[in-house]
Design a protein around this motif. Structure first.
Motif, PDB file in Angstrom:
ATOM      1  N   LYS A 242       0.833  -1.203   0.000  1.00  0.00           N
ATOM      2  CA  LYS A 242       0.000   0.000   0.000  1.00  0.00           C
ATOM      3  C   LYS A 242       0.869   1.254   0.000  1.00  0.00           C
ATOM      4  O   LYS A 242       0.599   2.209  -0.728  1.00  0.00           O
ATOM      5  N   GLN A 243       1.921   1.240   0.832  1.00  0.00           N
ATOM      6  CA  GLN A 243       2.800   2.397   0.915  1.00  0.00           C
ATOM      7  C   GLN A 243       3.530   2.629  -0.407  1.00  0.00           C
ATOM      8  O   GLN A 243       3.687   3.769  -0.861  1.00  0.00           O
ATOM      9  N   GLU A 244       3.958   1.540  -1.044  1.00  0.00           N
ATOM     10  CA  GLU A 244       4.655   1.674  -2.322  1.00  0.00           C
ATOM     11  C   GLU A 244       3.713   2.203  -3.390  1.00  0.00           C
ATOM     12  O   GLU A 244       4.110   3.010  -4.241  1.00  0.00           O
ATOM     13  N   ALA A 245       2.459   1.747  -3.355  1.00  0.00           N
ATOM     14  CA  ALA A 245       1.484   2.248  -4.336  1.00  0.00           C
ATOM     15  C   ALA A 245       1.262   3.743  -4.161  1.00  0.00           C
ATOM     16  O   ALA A 245       1.141   4.487  -5.148  1.00  0.00           O
ATOM     17  N   LYS A 246       1.256   4.212  -2.913  1.00  0.00           N
ATOM     18  CA  LYS A 246       1.099   5.645  -2.678  1.00  0.00           C
ATOM     19  C   LYS A 246       2.303   6.420  -3.191  1.00  0.00           C
ATOM     20  O   LYS A 246       2.170   7.492  -3.776  1.00  0.00           O
ATOM     21  N   GLU A 247       3.505   5.866  -2.962  1.00  0.00           N
ATOM     22  CA  GLU A 247       4.710   6.556  -3.403  1.00  0.00           C
ATOM     23  C   GLU A 247       4.843   6.561  -4.921  1.00  0.00           C
ATOM     24  O   GLU A 247       5.346   7.519  -5.506  1.00  0.00           O
ATOM     25  N   THR A 248       4.403   5.472  -5.548  1.00  0.00           N
ATOM     26  CA  THR A 248       4.555   5.348  -6.994  1.00  0.00           C
ATOM     27  C   THR A 248       3.445   6.075  -7.747  1.00  0.00           C
ATOM     28  O   THR A 248       3.696   6.860  -8.661  1.00  0.00           O
ATOM     29  N   ASP A 249       2.210   5.805  -7.380  1.00  0.00           N
ATOM     30  CA  ASP A 249       1.062   6.345  -8.111  1.00  0.00           C
ATOM     31  C   ASP A 249       0.455   7.566  -7.447  1.00  0.00           C
ATOM     32  O   ASP A 249      -0.391   8.235  -8.038  1.00  0.00           O
ATOM     33  N   GLY A 250       0.869   7.854  -6.210  1.00  0.00           N
ATOM     34  CA  GLY A 250       0.262   8.966  -5.494  1.00  0.00           C
ATOM     35  C   GLY A 250      -0.896   8.509  -4.633  1.00  0.00           C
ATOM     36  O   GLY A 250      -1.441   7.419  -4.800  1.00  0.00           O
ATOM     37  N   ASP A 251      -1.283   9.337  -3.704  1.00  0.00           N
ATOM     38  CA  ASP A 251      -2.392   9.030  -2.808  1.00  0.00           C
ATOM     39  C   ASP A 251      -3.684   8.935  -3.627  1.00  0.00           C
ATOM     40  O   ASP A 251      -4.013   9.838  -4.390  1.00  0.00           O
ATOM     41  N   PRO A 252      -4.446   7.823  -3.486  1.00  0.00           N
ATOM     42  CA  PRO A 252      -5.693   7.685  -4.265  1.00  0.00           C
ATOM     43  C   PRO A 252      -6.660   8.845  -4.039  1.00  0.00           C
ATOM     44  O   PRO A 252      -7.358   9.265  -4.960  1.00  0.00           O
ATOM     45  N   HIS A 253      -6.732   9.374  -2.806  1.00  0.00           N
ATOM     46  CA  HIS A 253      -7.643  10.482  -2.530  1.00  0.00           C
ATOM     47  C   HIS A 253      -7.198  11.744  -3.280  1.00  0.00           C
ATOM     48  O   HIS A 253      -8.037  12.483  -3.829  1.00  0.00           O
ATOM     49  N   VAL A 254      -5.885  11.963  -3.297  1.00  0.00           N
ATOM     50  CA  VAL A 254      -5.369  13.127  -4.018  1.00  0.00           C
ATOM     51  C   VAL A 254      -5.613  12.970  -5.517  1.00  0.00           C
ATOM     52  O   VAL A 254      -6.009  13.915  -6.212  1.00  0.00           O
ATOM     53  N   LYS A 255      -5.392  11.758  -6.042  1.00  0.00           N
ATOM     54  CA  LYS A 255      -5.609  11.514  -7.459  1.00  0.00           C
ATOM     55  C   LYS A 255      -7.079  11.707  -7.828  1.00  0.00           C
ATOM     56  O   LYS A 255      -7.404  12.267  -8.877  1.00  0.00           O
ATOM     57  N   ALA A 256      -7.982  11.230  -6.952  1.00  0.00           N
ATOM     58  CA  ALA A 256      -9.407  11.409  -7.226  1.00  0.00           C
ATOM     59  C   ALA A 256      -9.777  12.891  -7.235  1.00  0.00           C
ATOM     60  O   ALA A 256     -10.576  13.334  -8.072  1.00  0.00           O
ATOM     61  N   ARG A 257      -9.183  13.650  -6.319  1.00  0.00           N
ATOM     62  CA  ARG A 257      -9.467  15.083  -6.285  1.00  0.00           C
ATOM     63  C   ARG A 257      -8.932  15.778  -7.532  1.00  0.00           C
ATOM     64  O   ARG A 257      -9.592  16.676  -8.090  1.00  0.00           O
ATOM     65  N   ILE A 258      -7.744  15.373  -7.990  1.00  0.00           N
ATOM     66  CA  ILE A 258      -7.178  15.962  -9.205  1.00  0.00           C
ATOM     67  C   ILE A 258      -8.065  15.656 -10.406  1.00  0.00           C
ATOM     68  O   ILE A 258      -8.337  16.523 -11.245  1.00  0.00           O
ATOM     69  N   ARG A 259      -8.525  14.387 -10.502  1.00  0.00           N
ATOM     70  CA  ARG A 259      -9.413  14.029 -11.611  1.00  0.00           C
ATOM     71  C   ARG A 259     -10.703  14.842 -11.557  1.00  0.00           C
ATOM     72  O   ARG A 259     -11.227  15.261 -12.588  1.00  0.00           O
ATOM     73  N   GLN A 260     -11.222  15.031 -10.340  1.00  0.00           N
ATOM     74  CA  GLN A 260     -12.442  15.822 -10.195  1.00  0.00           C
ATOM     75  C   GLN A 260     -12.221  17.250 -10.664  1.00  0.00           C
ATOM     76  O   GLN A 260     -13.067  17.838 -11.355  1.00  0.00           O
ATOM     77  N   GLN A 261     -11.077  17.841 -10.296  1.00  0.00           N
ATOM     78  CA  GLN A 261     -10.771  19.199 -10.731  1.00  0.00           C
ATOM     79  C   GLN A 261     -10.580  19.266 -12.240  1.00  0.00           C
ATOM     80  O   GLN A 261     -10.989  20.249 -12.883  1.00  0.00           O
TER      81      GLN A 261
END
Length: 431
Positions: A242-261
């Protein structure tokens, strides 16, 4: 009952935490890459030993005859004493140097082949790997406590057991070969130089064959074991994944917010295009599609905005604000919404239906400019069955992707294309 339930929940939570901390997950590609960067790769000492011995045997098979001939020559020269050498002992040193250089030159191709191919074969296991981290000083390796711990660990005991078994197997095979070849080995002293060298090389080659067979059995077991061991040592916990996925792809919550914006920004850009539309086709409430057509720059009408439910209402409101004609054509609106993309021309199969609507729009413009009668509202135009979308009231998924039908292979009707291309501002078109 409440206390028992809380105790059970606590036990389950503890078990879940322990399962997250257990290394049960296969290593990720990033973990494998990091291990290689650190110089950690599967390797087998037995495979290296096998490679050296195998290369030596292959070398003997290739240059064995020339090697035996050169050794006979050097040996005869070494056992032959010239009268001048006896009278001048100081020449013996020079003679020894010449013989040594000749022997090195004789054996150099063989040893060079062993070094080259003996180094290449182990690369088949882990590939070429060079890491500067292996050259960095690590003073923790000098710790006696750490060394003792490694010796008494399960890994150390496995290595010890493996070394004992390998020594027993190889030593047993070597002893058996020497015992069975005792007569030949002792008889070398009774042979002349040429025959003795040939027999000695042949004896050495057969001994290598026996040892190679023993090492092959060891390698067949050790290589898969080392591969499994390396893979097991790099296993990860669920928390690490999970930690590696956050470091590699970014925090899912942040990514969802970016997509929303990003979607919000794209929607704002789309709504800014609505005032430029020539007309809007509606469902009337669930869908709204704004189209623009310029015969000088466009081959067919282009979709510049579309949406469902709330966005459809906003498109209608903007169209009314800027006096853009709004036509209720439910089948056409649903088909355009489903089968078109923003900033793309309408599908050829819809040319005929859109041409009827365009005819009404330009007749309406002619009336407003005083050049014609007020046109009748167009009938509900028909759309091809392959592009028809059934009426399904409900919430529209705004994030669903529109289908691109530009390559569906639908052949447009020549009359529809001519109708669209022939519409001119202020003109009247009968379809």
């Amino acid at each position: 009952m409440g206390g028992r339930s809380r105790h059970r929940d606590g036990v389950l939570a503890t078990m879940a935490e322990e399962s997250d901390l257990e290394k049960t997950e296969s290593p990720s590609p990033r973990r494998l890459e990091q291990a290689r960067e650190e110089g950690r790769a599967p390797h087998s000492r037995e495979l290296a030993s096998f490679s050296v011995l195998f290369s030596a045997i292959v070398g003997l098979a290739i240059i064995g005859e020339s090697l035996a001939s050169a050794m006979r020559r050097d040996l005869k020269a070494g056992l032959t004493f010239d009268h001048n050498l006896v009278l001048h002992p100081e020449w013996m040193t020079e003679r020894l140097g010449e013989m040594s250089m000749s022997t090195v030159g004789t054996l150099l191709p063989w040893f060079g082949g062993i070094l080259l191919f003996g180094s290449l074969i182990p690369l088949t296991m882990s590939g070429f790997l060079f890491s500067t981290k292996n050259f960095m000083p690590d003073f923790s390796r000098l710790s006696p406590a750490r060394g003792l711990g490694n010796m008494l660990s399960v890994s150390g005991l496995v290595e010890l057991l493996k070394a004992i078994l390998k020594a027993a197997l190889i030593g047993g095979l070597a002893a058996w070969f020497l015992w069975s070849s005792e007569g030949t080995a002792l008889g070398l002293a009774n042979l002349d130089v040429g025959q003795g060298v040939t027999t000695g090389i042949d004896l050495m080659r057969r001994c290598m064959y026996v040892l190679l067979a023993g090492l092959a059995a060891v390698v067949a077991i050790d290589v898969p074991f080392q591969l499994w061991r390396h893979h097991d040592s790099l296993k990860m916990t669920r928390e690490e994944l999970k930690q590696e996925a956050k470091e590699t792809d970014g925090d899912p919550h942040v990514k969802a917010r970016i997509r929303q914006q990003q979607r919000a920004a794209a929607r704002r850009r789309m709504m800014s295009e609505v005032p430029k539309a020539d007309f809007v086709v509606t469902n009337p409430t669930h869908y709204a599609v704004a189209l623009k057509y310029d015969s000088s720059t466009m081959r067919a009408p282009r979709v510049i905005a579309k949406g469902g439910d709330l966005i459809a209402l906003n498109i209608r409101a903007l169209a009314e604000k800027h006096s853009i004609p709004i036509l209720e054509q439910p089948p056409l609106a649903r088909s355009l919404y489903k089968h078109t993309q923003l900033e793309q021309e309408i599908p050829p199969a819809l040319y005929s239906a859109v041409a009827e609507v365009l005819a009404y729009i330009f007749q309406l413009r002619a009336f407003e400019s005083g050049k014609g009668a007020y046109p009748n509202q167009p009938r509900t135009v028909d759309v091809p069955d392959e592009l028809a979308v059934p009426a399904t009231p409900g919430v529209i998924d705004e994030d669903s992707e529109s289908l691109d039908t530009s390559s569906t292979g639908i052949q447009m009707q020549s009359g529809a294309l001519g109708a669209i291309s022939g519409i001119q501002t202020g003109g009247v078109l009968s379809v």
